[in-house]
Design an enzyme around this catalytic site. Structure first.
Site, short mmCIF file in Angstrom:
data_model
loop_
_atom_site.label_atom_id
_atom_site.label_comp_id
_atom_site.label_asym_id
_atom_site.label_seq_id
_atom_site.Cartn_x
_atom_site.Cartn_y
_atom_site.Cartn_z
N TYR A 107 5.62 13.35 39.31
CA TYR A 107 4.17 13.32 39.52
C TYR A 107 3.63 11.91 39.69
CZ TYR A 107 4.65 18.15 38.31
OH TYR A 107 5.06 19.46 38.31
N ARG A 110 3.93 27.97 33.63
CA ARG A 110 4.72 28.60 34.68
C ARG A 110 4.19 30.02 34.84
NH1 ARG A 110 8.53 25.96 31.29
NH2 ARG A 110 9.67 24.28 32.36
N HIS A 166 8.99 20.27 29.93
CA HIS A 166 10.15 19.66 30.58
C HIS A 166 11.08 19.08 29.51
CE1 HIS A 166 7.83 18.88 34.59
NE2 HIS A 166 8.31 20.10 34.51
N LYS A 197 11.19 28.54 28.96
CA LYS A 197 12.43 28.09 29.60
C LYS A 197 13.32 27.40 28.56
CE LYS A 197 13.98 26.02 33.91
NZ LYS A 197 13.57 25.31 35.13
N HIS A 199 2.92 27.85 41.32
CA HIS A 199 3.48 26.57 40.90
C HIS A 199 2.66 25.40 41.43
CE1 HIS A 199 6.91 25.69 38.41
NE2 HIS A 199 7.17 24.60 39.10
N ARG A 224 0.32 24.49 38.79
CA ARG A 224 1.01 23.72 37.75
C ARG A 224 1.17 22.26 38.17
NH1 ARG A 224 4.82 24.17 33.39
NH2 ARG A 224 6.84 23.17 33.79
#
Length: 273
Positions: A255, A133, A246, A158, A220, A223
């Site tokens: 994806y 990120r 994640h 995160k 992003h 990414r």
């Protein structure tokens, strides 16, 4: 602090005790303040109807569902967790699940080539080669890198989690050259310790404009491209989940909808008639 801060001090304390990031704390405080300024009532006197009125006014102003969901989440935490009053139970419009924009490998090569400085090239290359990120990339410290192993660490990412990320051998080589004879805390220094997220966004946007790329390009996007290209090459989706940081596999599974190489491998049943 903010106006009416006495009403927000408990919120700030609770957020800190729960281990929320500084950015989330700042966002929740601001969103709650906006609501209290709008309603102009003591929190103990606020009703579910007051919250409905506020959120309805935002919907009427054509606010995007994602922004609305953020405001609702802040209010829910404030009333349910701080005041122990479960009054934020309103159903709001669902957030559209947009398919991520992905650059081709050729477009990424051109994007890197179009940047004017070696630092900018390295920055874009690092974002793409690691899937970081942008906030994680700008916060990287030189001590977070294990160049001998082509690896690095995100510290306090995160959700406050540490995780490992990969580096390409070529990026590792460029990083060694870039850091040679330098003594610096942050990998990409800036006025406030490290380069800002906004500066990175500008670097990438300017590079994309030079190439006249019609797609919307942001940090992003790199990414998204990293994840999609890994999937194209056959990398297990659970490994990609770990690399991206994640918490839910369902987040990574978006994806599978954009992997052109995966689709090319599928034969239409018409061909077997």
């Amino acid at each position: 602090m903010l106006r009416g801060d006495y009403m927000l001090q408990e919120l700030e304390s609770e957020l800190r005790l729960r281990g929320f990031s500084q950015q989330t704390i700042k966002t929740y405080l601001m969103q709650t303040k906006l609501f209290l300024d709008y309603i102009k009532k003591d929190p103990k006197q606020i009703t579910e109807q007051d919250i409905k009125t506020y959120l309805s006014s935002l919907i009427a102003s054509k606010m995007q569902p994602r922004s609305l969901a953020l405001k609702k989440a802040a209010l829910k935490f404030y009333f349910h967790e701080v005041h122990k009053r479960e009054i934020v139970n309103i159903k709001t419009p669902k957030i559209a699940k947009n398919i991520p924009i992905v650059l081709s490998k050729e477009e990424i090569k051109k994007l890197i080539a179009s940047t004017p400085t070696e630092k900018s090239k390295l920055l874009i290359g690092l974002l793409y080669s690691s899937g970081l990120r942008v906030s994680e990339c700008v916060s990287l410290k030189t001590q977070d890198l294990e160049l001998q192993n082509n690896l690095g660490w995100v510290r306090g990412g995160k959700g406050g989690k540490d995780r490992m990320f990969i580096l390409s051998e070529l990026i590792t080589l460029h990083l060694r050259m870039y850091l040679e004879n330098k003594q610096q805390e942050y990998l990409f220094p800036g006025r406030n310790g490290h380069i800002s997220v906004r500066d990175v966004q500008k670097i990438i946007q300017n590079a994309a404009k030079k190439l006249d790329i019609k797609k919307k390009v942001s940090p992003h996007t790199l990414r998204h491209s990293f994840a999609t290209h890994l999937l194209d090459s056959g990398t297990d989706i659970r490994v990609i989940q770990e690399l991206l940081g994640h918490s839910q596999l369902s987040t990574t599974q978006i994806y599978t909808h954009v992997s052109g190489e995966q689709l090319k491998k599928i034969k239409s049943p018409f061909d077997t008639l």
